[in-house]
Motif scaffolding. Structure first.
Motif, PDB file in Angstrom:
ATOM      1  N   GLN A  12       0.805  -1.219   0.000  1.00 17.59           N
ATOM      2  CA  GLN A  12       0.000   0.000   0.000  1.00 17.59           C
ATOM      3  C   GLN A  12       0.843   1.275   0.000  1.00 17.59           C
ATOM      4  OE1 GLN A  12      -2.649  -0.523   3.334  1.00 17.59           O
ATOM      5  NE2 GLN A  12      -3.998  -1.892   2.198  1.00 17.59           N
ATOM      6  N   GLY A  13       2.063   1.203  -0.537  1.00 21.44           N
ATOM      7  CA  GLY A  13       2.887   2.399  -0.660  1.00 21.44           C
ATOM      8  C   GLY A  13       3.267   3.055   0.647  1.00 21.44           C
ATOM      9  N   TYR A  14       3.233   2.298   1.739  1.00 23.42           N
ATOM     10  CA  TYR A  14       3.588   2.818   3.062  1.00 23.42           C
ATOM     11  C   TYR A  14       4.991   3.412   3.019  1.00 23.42           C
ATOM     12  CZ  TYR A  14       4.715   2.549   8.105  1.00 23.42           C
ATOM     13  OH  TYR A  14       5.102   2.812   9.393  1.00 23.42           O
ATOM     14  N   LEU A  15       5.129   4.660   3.471  1.00 23.46           N
ATOM     15  CA  LEU A  15       6.417   5.348   3.440  1.00 23.46           C
ATOM     16  C   LEU A  15       6.755   5.797   4.855  1.00 23.46           C
ATOM     17  CD1 LEU A  15       8.649   6.471   1.499  1.00 23.46           C
ATOM     18  CD2 LEU A  15       7.385   8.648   1.556  1.00 23.46           C
ATOM     19  N   VAL A  16       7.980   5.458   5.317  1.00 19.94           N
ATOM     20  CA  VAL A  16       8.344   5.763   6.701  1.00 19.94           C
ATOM     21  C   VAL A  16       9.852   6.008   6.786  1.00 19.94           C
ATOM     22  CG1 VAL A  16       8.745   3.351   7.352  1.00 19.94           C
ATOM     23  CG2 VAL A  16       7.994   5.001   9.098  1.00 19.94           C
ATOM     24  N   LYS A  17      10.245   6.829   7.745  1.00 19.90           N
ATOM     25  CA  LYS A  17      11.665   7.076   8.023  1.00 19.90           C
ATOM     26  C   LYS A  17      12.025   6.370   9.326  1.00 19.90           C
ATOM     27  CE  LYS A  17      11.714  11.595   5.711  1.00 19.90           C
ATOM     28  NZ  LYS A  17      10.358  11.518   5.167  1.00 19.90           N
ATOM     29  N   LYS A  18      12.965   5.443   9.244  1.00 13.31           N
ATOM     30  CA  LYS A  18      13.308   4.591  10.382  1.00 13.31           C
ATOM     31  C   LYS A  18      14.745   4.835  10.852  1.00 13.31           C
ATOM     32  CE  LYS A  18       9.590   1.920  10.911  1.00 13.31           C
ATOM     33  NZ  LYS A  18       8.856   1.792  12.202  1.00 13.31           N
ATOM     34  N   SER A  19      14.923   4.802  12.156  1.00 11.43           N
ATOM     35  CA  SER A  19      16.275   4.714  12.687  1.00 11.43           C
ATOM     36  C   SER A  19      16.860   3.363  12.323  1.00 11.43           C
ATOM     37  CB  SER A  19      16.256   4.875  14.213  1.00 11.43           C
ATOM     38  OG  SER A  19      15.694   6.099  14.595  1.00 11.43           O
ATOM     39  N   ASP A  20      18.176   3.287  12.349  1.00 18.10           N
ATOM     40  CA  ASP A  20      18.878   2.056  11.994  1.00 18.10           C
ATOM     41  C   ASP A  20      18.753   1.051  13.136  1.00 18.10           C
ATOM     42  OD1 ASP A  20      20.618   0.073  11.199  1.00 18.10           O
ATOM     43  OD2 ASP A  20      22.360   1.386  10.984  1.00 18.10           O
ATOM     44  N   PRO A  21      18.146  -0.137  12.898  1.00 20.28           N
ATOM     45  CA  PRO A  21      18.076  -1.140  13.965  1.00 20.28           C
ATOM     46  C   PRO A  21      19.439  -1.527  14.515  1.00 20.28           C
ATOM     47  CG  PRO A  21      16.645  -1.740  12.141  1.00 20.28           C
ATOM     48  CD  PRO A  21      17.478  -0.584  11.673  1.00 20.28           C
ATOM     49  N   TYR A  22      20.476  -1.426  13.671  1.00 23.68           N
ATOM     50  CA  TYR A  22      21.832  -1.779  14.079  1.00 23.68           C
ATOM     51  C   TYR A  22      22.706  -0.536  14.309  1.00 23.68           C
ATOM     52  CZ  TYR A  22      20.878  -6.650  12.883  1.00 23.68           C
ATOM     53  OH  TYR A  22      20.362  -7.932  12.836  1.00 23.68           O
ATOM     54  N   GLY A  23      22.075   0.623  14.443  1.00 24.55           N
ATOM     55  CA  GLY A  23      22.841   1.849  14.626  1.00 24.55           C
ATOM     56  C   GLY A  23      23.650   1.834  15.912  1.00 24.55           C
ATOM     57  N   PHE A  24      24.897   2.240  15.848  1.00 26.15           N
ATOM     58  CA  PHE A  24      25.798   2.182  17.003  1.00 26.15           C
ATOM     59  C   PHE A  24      25.744   3.438  17.863  1.00 26.15           C
ATOM     60  CE2 PHE A  24      28.486  -0.588  14.031  1.00 26.15           C
ATOM     61  CZ  PHE A  24      27.825  -1.727  14.439  1.00 26.15           C
ATOM     62  N   SER A  25      25.108   4.475  17.346  1.00 22.44           N
ATOM     63  CA  SER A  25      24.946   5.704  18.112  1.00 22.44           C
ATOM     64  C   SER A  25      23.667   6.370  17.635  1.00 22.44           C
ATOM     65  CB  SER A  25      26.152   6.627  17.922  1.00 22.44           C
ATOM     66  OG  SER A  25      26.049   7.786  18.724  1.00 22.44           O
TER      67      SER A  25
END
Length: 747
Positions: free
Chosen positions: A210-223
């Motif tokens: 359904q064209g869902y658009l989202v901005k996500k933090s990195d699940p593996y982000g170190f900081s």
């Protein structure tokens, strides 16, 4: 090489529109450098999407620096540029040059000229969920790739139509750096040259659903950014220079089940604040130095940190983490956190991390509904939601999700030298019907309420941690009667090193809250714990959970007038340190804080100006010192051979007496507890041998704020039988006090 730029018909209208509108699932097939065949002739075309450009050039570096500028042709008003090299068939090094509409000019290395970073073997292991160092491949990594420095980004989003890296470096424009799809694994990657540590970024995900658009933090982000900002931050967590070799070498012995373990539980945000500077947090480096001093004074062996993973809401205390691989930026950088651990280790203090694999919050930038589907959590709310906490439950049956959590556990042990994981809310993981009414949960395949996938995950977690890092501790906060929590998996257990003894904690605090005149009717609440004391490897917790949400502080729970409240607290601590099991005390309890804990203010350190509060601190310090120095109090914590009742049935006087013994049966301590405010004169306690029993600690000592009732340093055993033993002690037992008497060794 002099080459004329020409417009090329090789870019299809569909490809062009998909790139310009950020809908292309395979941007590397269009952008960058490509061989172009038309009839019998071959050439090379370079394409770039440069929406900020008024003009653009390819800087041909095949002849070396400074290169030859070749104009690019704009073939779309939104900024799609191409350059054709009719005589060039092989790839060649190049940069792109841009002049903006505002008149600014710059050059940069095109990220679409690079081959993939992830190998087929990486993708295979990640796909089957067995890449336990997944944190070395996913996330954001500073690296050299094909001779160029930059950052490699990779993320798992199998149901995405397109994933882009966005940040300040591309004006948060999801059209600028769409990533390469790695096929059936669901992993997306891109290497962006010339980025450096400190870059702020997110992943923009457009779902196939359904064209869902989202901005996500990195699940593996170190900081991560400091809340309320939510982006991830590029950081190299491998560069810190550690100096804790001595601790790491000797850790396995220091943390064996036959060693003393006295844990100080800490919430870093409220242990101490800079009130004179706007009530700000202390930094990791400030905390390191000040906590070491305090822990040295109070003689704790370990510190347990309430969750320090990045989390958006201070009031969750860290138990609703978003950044599973990022130490919170509230107190500094990842390097600062490493300094914190390193400093404690260099002073011989272990660090246990409160770890939360049971659930995660709904925050839109977090793991929930990650790629437009229920990726990390169960889709069915009967399996995927903790309604009490408003959080999501991990899907432990999905290999990639298990891999995420297993890799995260190893990450903290390896990258930050963490000495143990206290696993939060284990009971909620074990039971499908945890805190659910009939009809609100789904039975397992056998019709039972056990969460078989979570159980399998827990076992694998413990096996992996202990195999990869012998000597680390895994500790279960588990509040039910589940059997074998701290037994090896090969014996059918869950494999934890230790289990919190919630039964002891609840019964003891309930008993201690009673007026002493009524305690004789509750005597069984004290003795009951010994019925099951050796069924598990227990840790005795007086944790943060007991001093929040209107429960009051430990001191405030105690009945009676001011003197009795302090005496009762001293009694509680003395009884705890005599009882079999490792020890945990929450911050503030060591100074007898009056008010219950609040996460947004410092501990009431000013109370130490009063003798009663300083006395409690002195007692905790001396209890820890005695505990650490005498094997009788810790060496045989989990077997009957280390414990013997000397007085069990004197409910009328509310007195308990028992013997704690080391592996050497001649190395023993008599512990006598009086739970009433009455001095017990000439109280007889049967003992196994004669000689002088030295009083090594008395909780009623004036040093601790007590009345100094005791036995003038010790007492000689009389060769008269009592309670089935050949000798007895005639003791003066202080009011609401505990005596520790060292049994003489055989000559």
């Amino acid at each position: 090489m002099a080459v004329k730029s020409v417009k090329t018909p090789s870019t299809s209208v569909d490809d062009l529109n998909r790139i310009v509108h950020a809908n292309h699932w395979a941007p590397f097939s269009v952008l960058g450098s490509h061989e172009l065949k038309e009839g019998t002739s071959t050439a090379r075309v370079i394409r770039a999407f440069l929406p900020e450009a008024k003009r653009a050039w390819v800087v041909d570096l095949s002849g070396g620096e400074p290169g030859v500028r070749v104009p690019m042709e704009s073939i779309h008003p939104d900024g799609f540029y191409v350059a054709l090299f009719p005589t060039q068939t092989a790839p060649f090094p190049y940069r792109l040059a841009v002049e903006s509409h505002e008149g600014f000019s710059w050059e940069f290395v095109d990220p679409y000229q690079f081959a993939p970073v992830l190998s087929d073997f990486d993708l295979h292991l990640l796909g089957e969920g067995t890449h336990y160092r997944n944190f070395e491949r996913l996330g954001a990594h500073l690296r050299q790739h094909e001779g160029v420095a930059g950052v490699h980004f990779a993320v798992w989003a199998p149901n995405a139509e397109r994933v882009s890296v966005i940040g300040n470096f591309n004006h948060w424009d999801g059209r600028r750096h769409p990533m390469r799809s790695c096929g059936a694994t669901g992993i997306w990657e891109i290497f962006i040259p010339e980025l450096s540590q400190g870059e702020v970024y997110k992943f923009e995900i457009k779902s196939q659903v359904q064209g869902y658009l989202v901005k996500k933090s990195d699940p593996y982000g170190f900081s991560a950014e400091l809340r309320p900002e939510t982006a991830s931050v590029v950081w190299d967590v491998t560069r810190f220079d550690w100096h804790d070799d001595d601790w790491m070498r000797d850790r396995q012995k220091a943390q064996s089940l036959q060693s003393p373990l006295a844990i100080y539980e800490v919430h870093l945000g409220s242990w101490k604040r800079k009130t004179e500077e706007g009530n700000r947090f202390l930094t990791y480096r400030e905390l390191a130095d000040q906590l070491v001093e305090h822990l040295k004074e109070t003689n704790f062996t370990h510190i347990e940190l309430m969750p320090i993973n990045e989390h958006p809401f201070d009031g969750s205390w860290g138990y609703q983490p978003v950044g599973y691989f990022a130490p919170t930026s509230r107190f500094g950088t990842p390097d600062d956190f490493a300094y914190f651990i390193d400093t404690l280790h260099r002073h011989g203090i272990g660090v246990i991390l409160d770890w939360v694999p049971a659930h995660f919050p709904r925050d839109v930038h977090g793991l929930g509904f990650f790629d437009g589907t229920h990726l990390y959590e169960h889709e069915d709310p009967r399996l995927g939601e903790h309604r009490d906490w408003g959080t999501k439950i991990f899907n432990y049956g999905r290999p990639e999700v298990r891999n995420f959590l297993l890799g995260n556990a190893l990450f903290w042990l390896e990258r930050y030298h963490i000495d143990g994981l206290r696993v939060d809310a284990v009971a909620s993981m074990l039971y499908l019907d945890y805190s659910r009414k009939p009809g609100e949960w789904v039975p397992n395949i056998h019709g039972g309420n056990e969460n078989l996938e979570a159980i399998d995950f827990i076992k694998r977690l413990n096996e992996l941690c202990h195999a990869e890092h012998p000597g680390v501790l895994t500790i279960a906060e588990e509040s039910t009667s589940w059997s074998g929590v701290s037994r090896p998996t090969y014996l059918g257990g869950l494999g934890f090193s230790l289990k919190w003894n919630m039964g002891w904690m609840n019964d003891t605090l309930e008993y201690m809250s009673k007026d002493p005149v009524f305690r004789k009717y509750e005597h069984g609440a004290l003795t009951f714990s010994m019925i099951y004391a050796f069924n598990e490897n227990f840790l005795l917790p007086l944790s943060h959970d007991e001093v929040v949400h209107g429960k009051g502080s430990l001191l405030d729970k105690m009945p009676g007038d001011l003197w009795q409240k302090f005496a009762n607290l001293r009694l509680l601590y003395g009884y705890m340190y005599g009882h079999p099991g490792k020890k945990l005390l929450f911050m503030g309890d060591e100074i007898a804080q009056w008010r219950e804990w609040g996460h947004d203010t410092s501990i009431d350190w000013h109370l130490l100006q009063w003798p009663d509060h300083q006395g409690i601190k002195n007692l905790v310090s001396d209890l820890n010192a005695m505990y650490r120095s005498d094997p009788a109090l810790y060496e045989v914590d989990f077997e009957w051979q280390g414990f013997e009742w000397l007085e069990l049935h004197d409910w009328e006087n509310s007195v308990l007496a028992f013997l704690r013994s080391a592996k050497d049966p001649g190395d023993s301590i008599v512990v006598v507890c009086n739970f009433t405010p009455v001095v017990r004169e000439d109280y007889r306690v049967g003992v196994p041998s004669g000689g002088f029993y030295r009083e090594i600690l008395n909780t009623d000592s004036q040093r601790y704020g007590g009345s100094n009732v005791g036995n003038q340093g010790g007492v000689w055993a009389r060769h008269e039988s009592h309670a089935g033993r050949p000798y007895h002690l005639s003791l003066r037992i202080p009011p609401m006090g505990v005596l520790f008497l060292k049994m003489p060794t055989a000559s």
